[in-house]
Scaffold this motif. Structure first.
Motif, PDB file in Angstrom:
ATOM      1  N   ILE A  12      24.371  13.975  10.595  1.00 62.83           N
ATOM      2  CA  ILE A  12      23.959  12.577  10.834  1.00 62.83           C
ATOM      3  C   ILE A  12      24.737  11.647   9.888  1.00 62.83           C
ATOM      4  N   LEU A  13      24.808  12.042   8.605  1.00 62.93           N
ATOM      5  CA  LEU A  13      25.529  11.216   7.632  1.00 62.93           C
ATOM      6  C   LEU A  13      27.010  11.088   8.011  1.00 62.93           C
ATOM      7  N   ARG A  14      27.574  12.193   8.469  1.00 65.21           N
ATOM      8  CA  ARG A  14      28.983  12.173   8.862  1.00 65.21           C
ATOM      9  C   ARG A  14      29.196  11.238  10.055  1.00 65.21           C
ATOM     10  N   GLN A  15      28.279  11.305  11.009  1.00 71.58           N
ATOM     11  CA  GLN A  15      28.397  10.433  12.178  1.00 71.58           C
ATOM     12  C   GLN A  15      28.329   8.962  11.771  1.00 71.58           C
ATOM     13  N   LYS A  16      27.443   8.648  10.839  1.00 70.19           N
ATOM     14  CA  LYS A  16      27.338   7.264  10.352  1.00 70.19           C
ATOM     15  C   LYS A  16      28.628   6.822   9.662  1.00 70.19           C
ATOM     16  N   ARG A  17      29.227   7.727   8.899  1.00 68.18           N
ATOM     17  CA  ARG A  17      30.496   7.379   8.233  1.00 68.18           C
ATOM     18  C   ARG A  17      31.585   7.135   9.261  1.00 68.18           C
ATOM     19  N   MET A  18      31.633   7.999  10.286  1.00 71.72           N
ATOM     20  CA  MET A  18      32.665   7.844  11.316  1.00 71.72           C
ATOM     21  C   MET A  18      32.489   6.506  12.049  1.00 71.72           C
ATOM     22  N   GLU A  19      31.235   6.141  12.322  1.00 74.47           N
ATOM     23  CA  GLU A  19      30.969   4.873  13.005  1.00 74.47           C
ATOM     24  C   GLU A  19      31.358   3.682  12.138  1.00 74.47           C
ATOM     25  N   ALA A  20      31.311   3.870  10.823  1.00 75.52           N
ATOM     26  CA  ALA A  20      31.698   2.793   9.906  1.00 75.52           C
ATOM     27  C   ALA A  20      33.210   2.699   9.733  1.00 75.52           C
ATOM     28  N   GLY A  21      33.937   3.735  10.211  1.00 77.50           N
ATOM     29  CA  GLY A  21      35.394   3.678  10.121  1.00 77.50           C
ATOM     30  C   GLY A  21      36.011   4.682   9.184  1.00 77.50           C
ATOM     31  N   ALA A  22      35.233   5.665   8.725  1.00 76.06           N
ATOM     32  CA  ALA A  22      35.806   6.694   7.848  1.00 76.06           C
ATOM     33  C   ALA A  22      36.835   7.511   8.628  1.00 76.06           C
ATOM     34  N   LEU A  23      37.876   7.925   7.932  1.00 75.34           N
ATOM     35  CA  LEU A  23      38.970   8.661   8.563  1.00 75.34           C
ATOM     36  C   LEU A  23      38.790  10.163   8.395  1.00 75.34           C
ATOM     37  N   THR A  24      39.137  10.903   9.429  1.00 73.27           N
ATOM     38  CA  THR A  24      39.231  12.355   9.324  1.00 73.27           C
ATOM     39  C   THR A  24      40.711  12.690   9.351  1.00 73.27           C
ATOM     40  N   ALA A  40      21.236  20.015 -15.873  1.00 72.14           N
ATOM     41  CA  ALA A  40      21.895  19.314 -14.770  1.00 72.14           C
ATOM     42  C   ALA A  40      21.617  17.822 -14.851  1.00 72.14           C
ATOM     43  N   PHE A  41      22.409  17.066 -14.095  1.00 67.33           N
ATOM     44  CA  PHE A  41      22.168  15.641 -13.864  1.00 67.33           C
ATOM     45  C   PHE A  41      21.929  15.524 -12.366  1.00 67.33           C
ATOM     46  N   SER A  42      20.735  15.073 -11.983  1.00 64.24           N
ATOM     47  CA  SER A  42      20.321  15.154 -10.583  1.00 64.24           C
ATOM     48  C   SER A  42      20.248  13.787  -9.928  1.00 64.24           C
ATOM     49  N   CYS A  43      20.683  13.755  -8.679  1.00 63.65           N
ATOM     50  CA  CYS A  43      20.545  12.580  -7.821  1.00 63.65           C
ATOM     51  C   CYS A  43      19.566  12.970  -6.717  1.00 63.65           C
ATOM     52  N   ILE A  44      18.417  12.300  -6.656  1.00 65.81           N
ATOM     53  CA  ILE A  44      17.335  12.687  -5.746  1.00 65.81           C
ATOM     54  C   ILE A  44      17.066  11.551  -4.757  1.00 65.81           C
ATOM     55  N   TRP A  45      17.205  11.869  -3.464  1.00 65.50           N
ATOM     56  CA  TRP A  45      16.904  10.879  -2.424  1.00 65.50           C
ATOM     57  C   TRP A  45      15.618  11.264  -1.688  1.00 65.50           C
ATOM     58  N   GLU A  46      14.914  10.246  -1.241  1.00 66.70           N
ATOM     59  CA  GLU A  46      13.899  10.440  -0.215  1.00 66.70           C
ATOM     60  C   GLU A  46      14.497   9.925   1.082  1.00 66.70           C
ATOM     61  N   MET A  47      14.522  10.779   2.120  1.00 66.80           N
ATOM     62  CA  MET A  47      15.118  10.415   3.401  1.00 66.80           C
ATOM     63  C   MET A  47      14.133  10.646   4.533  1.00 66.80           C
ATOM     64  N   ASN A  48      14.273   9.809   5.557  1.00 65.36           N
ATOM     65  CA  ASN A  48      13.464  10.049   6.755  1.00 65.36           C
ATOM     66  C   ASN A  48      14.234  10.936   7.727  1.00 65.36           C
ATOM     67  N   ASP A  49      13.671  11.151   8.904  1.00 63.27           N
ATOM     68  CA  ASP A  49      14.282  12.065   9.885  1.00 63.27           C
ATOM     69  C   ASP A  49      15.668  11.618  10.338  1.00 63.27           C
ATOM     70  N   ASP A  50      15.969  10.329  10.210  1.00 59.71           N
ATOM     71  CA  ASP A  50      17.275   9.799  10.636  1.00 59.71           C
ATOM     72  C   ASP A  50      18.284   9.769   9.490  1.00 59.71           C
ATOM     73  N   ALA A  51      17.958  10.464   8.421  1.00 54.53           N
ATOM     74  CA  ALA A  51      18.824  10.522   7.238  1.00 54.53           C
ATOM     75  C   ALA A  51      19.038   9.151   6.610  1.00 54.53           C
ATOM     76  N   TYR A  94      11.790  13.735   3.662  1.00 53.82           N
ATOM     77  CA  TYR A  94      12.421  14.858   2.957  1.00 53.82           C
ATOM     78  C   TYR A  94      12.943  14.396   1.594  1.00 53.82           C
ATOM     79  N   GLU A  95      12.786  15.296   0.629  1.00 57.80           N
ATOM     80  CA  GLU A  95      13.415  15.081  -0.680  1.00 57.80           C
ATOM     81  C   GLU A  95      14.676  15.949  -0.726  1.00 57.80           C
ATOM     82  N   ILE A  96      15.810  15.304  -0.935  1.00 64.73           N
ATOM     83  CA  ILE A  96      17.087  16.022  -1.015  1.00 64.73           C
ATOM     84  C   ILE A  96      17.702  15.742  -2.376  1.00 64.73           C
ATOM     85  N   GLY A  97      18.083  16.809  -3.035  1.00 65.38           N
ATOM     86  CA  GLY A  97      18.652  16.656  -4.372  1.00 65.38           C
ATOM     87  C   GLY A  97      20.042  17.252  -4.489  1.00 65.38           C
ATOM     88  N   VAL A  98      20.923  16.501  -5.156  1.00 64.29           N
ATOM     89  CA  VAL A  98      22.228  17.020  -5.562  1.00 64.29           C
ATOM     90  C   VAL A  98      22.173  17.174  -7.077  1.00 64.29           C
TER      91      VAL A  98
END
Length: 969
Positions: free
Chosen positions: A623-635, A563-574, A504-508
């Protein structure tokens, strides 16, 4: 005439070099007086042909010395003071003594209505003087001012057109006046000059307070010298830190510093130990012996009644007794200290009111007398001012500046600056909160607006933007934005599409503000000074003119935008396969609110490409949020409310808690990912000058109280790192109390440090960590419309991706980048506090003439009260456990249990209580205050019998007629 001066100096590397400075002296520098027949004026003369006269002086021009601007700047800024000659000598001396005063002086010089003329006396052949042997620089400058004054007098007398205009040297230096008078120069001190202006009596009140008289009784300890302070900091004997006074106790403050090898919060108790510092000052603190460390709970003390008197020995003794009472010899000791020096004062003008009972009686109303001023910010001590307007100023919000705080005075001395308006008026109170938090809220100047595109609203994207600027054309993509309702300054938009390889191509896409805001232009300078947009309940103070913020830069739907764009290529696991950054042109297909986007996700009948894209983004975000939580991000959590405002009056008619949806998290995850990706990129190219953002780990003792309280509930709070803390918070769940976990997260938020912008070259890489996000590197890229930090990061990123881009020292100068970060940190902090103050103001307006009983939760137990949060309204306040603060109480404090006990009733942190909410003024009616009283549990002597008077809507009022709107905050 060309003069040169040669001297040698040693460089930083130790080399000795010869420096030759050339100094041009001219005889064609104009005096700028229209009565002069000799000077050639390249532009219209600045000074008037008919300047002011006073009761003792004929029409005259003023030449103030340096100290007049330093100590009496408020008077010099007054509209009554015109036709002033500012000498180059004075201006340069001010630049070295005080940059804030220098900037304010430049603002006066730029104001054509003020008629202040900068005369380059150091380059005028007849007014330049050499320094004499054994003459100090200060004496040389004083002589230069007298020489220029004499030149002006003789010049106008010789070359005038008949009008008789005097030159008056304005100085408070008696020796300087005597020398001036001896050479025929008329001079005056500031007080005498102001007294002679009979038609502007308020100028007398604006005179800076006189210094303390010698021989007065010493109240405070002398501060250490700068050399002693620096030596103490180097040896580790002193702590350097910002001084923060508690919101719940004006006699308790904290600093954060190293104690016994560990970063801890250090308490400073009482005015004596405050030692004349003001909230926000950078101070030097010396630890007290362990026998004097703080023990037991804090007390609530919102006001110190004794402070309203003009401190004498008895009052100071009484206050010291109160301070001693706060530290009982039981419980675990916490570090305490005392202030031994002020490294940098953060004094500013303060908004507030005159205390009624200190004003003179009506018969003495016109006599200048000392009165006490109280700031709206309760953490600021009372200020003594001298005024003849006391009776007129009562009931008004006024501005006062502090002049000095000698060791012989219990409170600081200051002077009146200006009147803002009547107490209680919403517009006045809004101006007060903007001034109190130093928010620049003036309209954009003509110079700034001239930087806007000449096409105005008709500006459109052209072919040249694609062909000449290496932009990618993304106009065919299903780009959409998701924002709060009513949002007009849309910074960001998103897209997703499937690639041929199954990824997937995801752009911000972020608004390209730097296309319109170039470095160094007036609009850029103004945006850097403002630092951020400020969101109040009923208005927004923009960082950029609205043409950009809400139109040309805003990524609105169905309009082509840069715009100024940030474009990622991601697989199914983000997982990120690769990332690229590019300038672009987009055309957003939809501008969704969070609710509209959530509806599309939930409605399975909607299967269009845009809706499918939002679902993919939502899946990846989880998926990204779960990875952050596993790394120790705080909610974490904080109570936030939204006001419904009546359209015409803008009065609050309803208040509700903000509801967060999945789509809030969707946008947040991709913005965080973009910020992290950009941070890595700019640091790789600019390792010494990248603007990054860090969040330091909090001192371990910040959690002590919460840790003990949770232990009683059976939970262990682990704080070794953010991962351990996050796991602890996830476990803190009570099945029968759904709000408990959120309450714990709210309390954890209070233990955190503030995130800060910093220059990468000023910190070791190990300190780059963002504790709350569990990210080793982070920056701000995604909101350039409302944050200047993002504008800087856009410039850094552009320099990274365009190899042939020429960039200046603004991106590589580490010192300038650090100074910019310091200003942005200050502006960001003030904007947050202004927003909170605006919520408090509208909450007070909402509860005015209402009495409501609601359920609350205890956040903290003090010795004489409890701090209660009312979840429904997101408000908190102290509930005193006595009829009067400081009076006898039916409750006793149990230090072992950290609770308040009255018979079989016990109040502990997390407990539910019912409180009656009202808004009341103080005894002088000048401070609106949220007041909470205990209803349940009922305790004889302090609990109130509830008398609920809720707002009632007339039954026959059609719902469609209730005009209300929701505002973004």
């Amino acid at each position: 005439m060309l003069r040169s001066k040669a001297f040698v100096k040693r460089t930083r590397k130790g080399n000795v070099v010869k420096v030759v400075k050339e100094h041009y002296l001219r005889d064609d520098i104009p005096c700028s007086s229209p009565i002069c027949k000799h000077c050639t004026h390249n532009s219209a003369p600045v000074l008037s042909a008919e300047p002011r006269s006073t009761s003792t002086l004929k029409p005259h021009y003023l030449i103030p010395d340096t100290n007049v601007f330093i100590s009496q700047l408020d008077i010099m800024e007054h509209p009554a003071i015109k036709d002033v000659i500012v000498l180059q000598t004075v201006r340069e001396e001010i630049r070295h003594l005080s940059l804030p005063v220098y900037n304010r002086l430049n603002a006066i010089l730029a104001d054509k209505t003020k008629r202040f003329y900068m005369f380059a006396n150091e380059h005028q052949r007849d007014t330049f003087i050499e320094k004499l042997k054994d003459e100090t620089p200060n004496d040389r400058n004083d002589r230069a001012i007298r020489v220029s004054s004499k030149w002006y007098k003789d010049h106008l007398k010789t070359n005038g057109s008949g009008e008789d205009i005097e030159i008056v040297l304005l100085t408070d230096d008696r020796g300087n006046r005597e020398k001036a008078n001896a050479t025929g120069i008329k001079s005056s001190d500031v007080a005498s000059y102001v007294e002679s202006i009979k038609d502007v009596p308020e100028l007398l009140d604006m005179l800076s307070a006189p210094k303390a008289a010698a021989g007065d009784k010493i109240v405070y300890e002398e501060h250490l010298s700068p050399a002693q302070i620096q030596n103490g900091i180097k040896k580790g004997n002193l702590i350097q830190a910002p001084f923060n006074i508690s919101m719940h106790n004006v006699l308790e403050a904290t600093v954060v510093g190293e104690v016994e090898g560990e970063v801890k919060t250090v308490y400073i108790l009482g005015r004596k130990n405050f030692n004349r510092c003001i909230q926000g000052d950078i101070v030097a603190v010396e630890l007290l012996p362990k026998s004097e460390w703080k023990r037991g709970a804090s007390v609530a003390m919102e006001d110190d009644e004794d402070e309203e008197k003009m401190f004498g020995e008895e009052e100071m003794d009484e206050i010291n007794k109160k301070n001693a009472a706060m530290s009982e010899q039981d419980g675990e000791a916490e570090p305490t200290g005392k202030v031994v020096g002020i490294i940098r004062k953060k004094w500013r003008p303060y908004c507030g009111f005159i205390v009624k009972n200190t004003a003179p009686s009506q018969k003495d109303a016109q006599t200048a007398t000392n009165v006490i001023f109280r700031a709206i910010d309760r953490r600021i001590p009372p200020i003594r001012i001298r005024t003849a307007q006391a009776s007129t100023l009562l009931g008004n919000r006024i501005v006062v500046a502090i002049d000095s705080w000698p060791v012989t005075s219990g409170i600081p001395m200051g002077h009146f600056v200006k009147t803002l308006g009547s107490s209680g008026d919403r517009e006045t109170e809004t101006e007060v909160l903007l001034l109190e938090h130093d928010v620049p809220y003036q309209e954009f100047s003509k110079r700034v607006l001239e930087d806007l595109p000449v096409e105005g609203e008709r500006w459109v994207v052209l072919d040249k933007h694609l062909n000449n600027e290496n932009r990618q054309d993304f106009r065919d993509l299903n780009v959409c934005s998701i924002d709060p309702p009513g949002c007009t300054d849309i910074d960001d938009a998103l897209h997703v599409r499937t690639l041929s390889n199954g990824n997937y191509e995801i752009g911000v896409h972020i608004a390209d503000v730097t296309y319109f805001v170039k470095y160094g232009m007036p609009m850029d300078t103004e945006a850097a000074a403002r630092g951020t947009s400020v969101y109040l309940v009923d208005k927004r103070i923009d960082m950029l003119p609205s043409l950009l913020g809400t139109n040309l830069c805003s990524l609105r739907s169905n309009v082509e935008r840069l715009a100024f764009s940030c474009i990622w290529e991601m697989n199914d696991d983000a997982e990120i396969v690769n990332v690229k950054f590019t300038k672009s042109v987009i055309k957003s297909k939809f501008s969704f609110t969070y609710e509209e986007a959530q509806t599309r996700i939930d409605d399975e009948r909607m299967q269009d490409d845009v809706t499918k894209g939002i679902r993919v983004l939502n899946k990846f975000a989880k998926i990204l949020r779960q990875k952050r939580m596993e790394a120790g991000a705080l909610t974490l959590s904080s109570p936030e409310v939204r006001f419904n405002l009546e359209n015409d009056s803008q009065d609050p008619v309803d208040v509700e808690m903000k509801e967060l949806k999945e789509t809030n998290a969707l946008v947040e995850e991709f913005m965080l990912l973009a910020n992290i990706s950009v941070a890595k990129m700019i640091y790789s190219k600019f390792p010494s000058s990248a603007m990054l953002r860090k969040h330091a780990a909090p001192p371990t003792n910040n959690f002590d109280q919460l840790r003990k309280t949770l232990a009683e509930k059976g939970f262990t709070l682990e704080t070794e790192n953010s991962k351990a803390l996050a796991d602890s918070l996830d476990r803190a769940v009570l099945p029968d109390d759904p709000y408990f976990n959120k309450l714990v997260r709210i309390m954890t938020t209070r233990c955190m440090m503030q995130a800060q912008y910093f220059c990468s070259g000023t910190e070791p890489e190990s300190d780059f960590m963002h504790y709350g996000l569990a990210s080793p590197i982070y920056t701000h890229f995604t909101s350039p419309i409302r944050r200047y930090a993002d504008v800087v990061v856009h410039r850094l990123l552009q320099a990274c991706i365009e190899a042939d881009l020429s960039y200046g020292e603004e991106l590589t100068d580490m010192t300038k980048m650090k100074e910019l970060c310091d200003n942005l940190n200050f502006r960001n902090r003030m904007a947050q506090q202004a927003s909170r103050s605006s919520v408090e103001l509208f909450t007070s307006l909402y509860f005015k003439n209402k009495i409501e009983v609601e359920e609350g939760r205890i956040l903290r137990v003090l010795k004489n009260g409890i701090i209660v949060l009312v979840p429904k309204y997101g408000i908190e306040s102290i509930v005193y456990t006595s009829e009067k603060a400081g009076g006898p109480s039916p409750f006793t404090y149990d230090d072992d249990d950290k609770s308040l006990v009255a018979g079989d009733i016990k109040l502990k942190t997390f407990d539910s209580v019912k409180v009656e909410i009202t808004v009341e003024g103080d005894e002088h009616g000048m401070r609106q205050k949220m007041n909470m009283s205990l209803v349940e549990p009922f305790v004889e002597g302090i609990s109130v019998v509830p008398t609920v008077k809720k707002r009632v809507i007339e039954e026959d009022e059609p719902k469609s007629d209730k005009k209300a709107k929701k505002t973004k905050k």
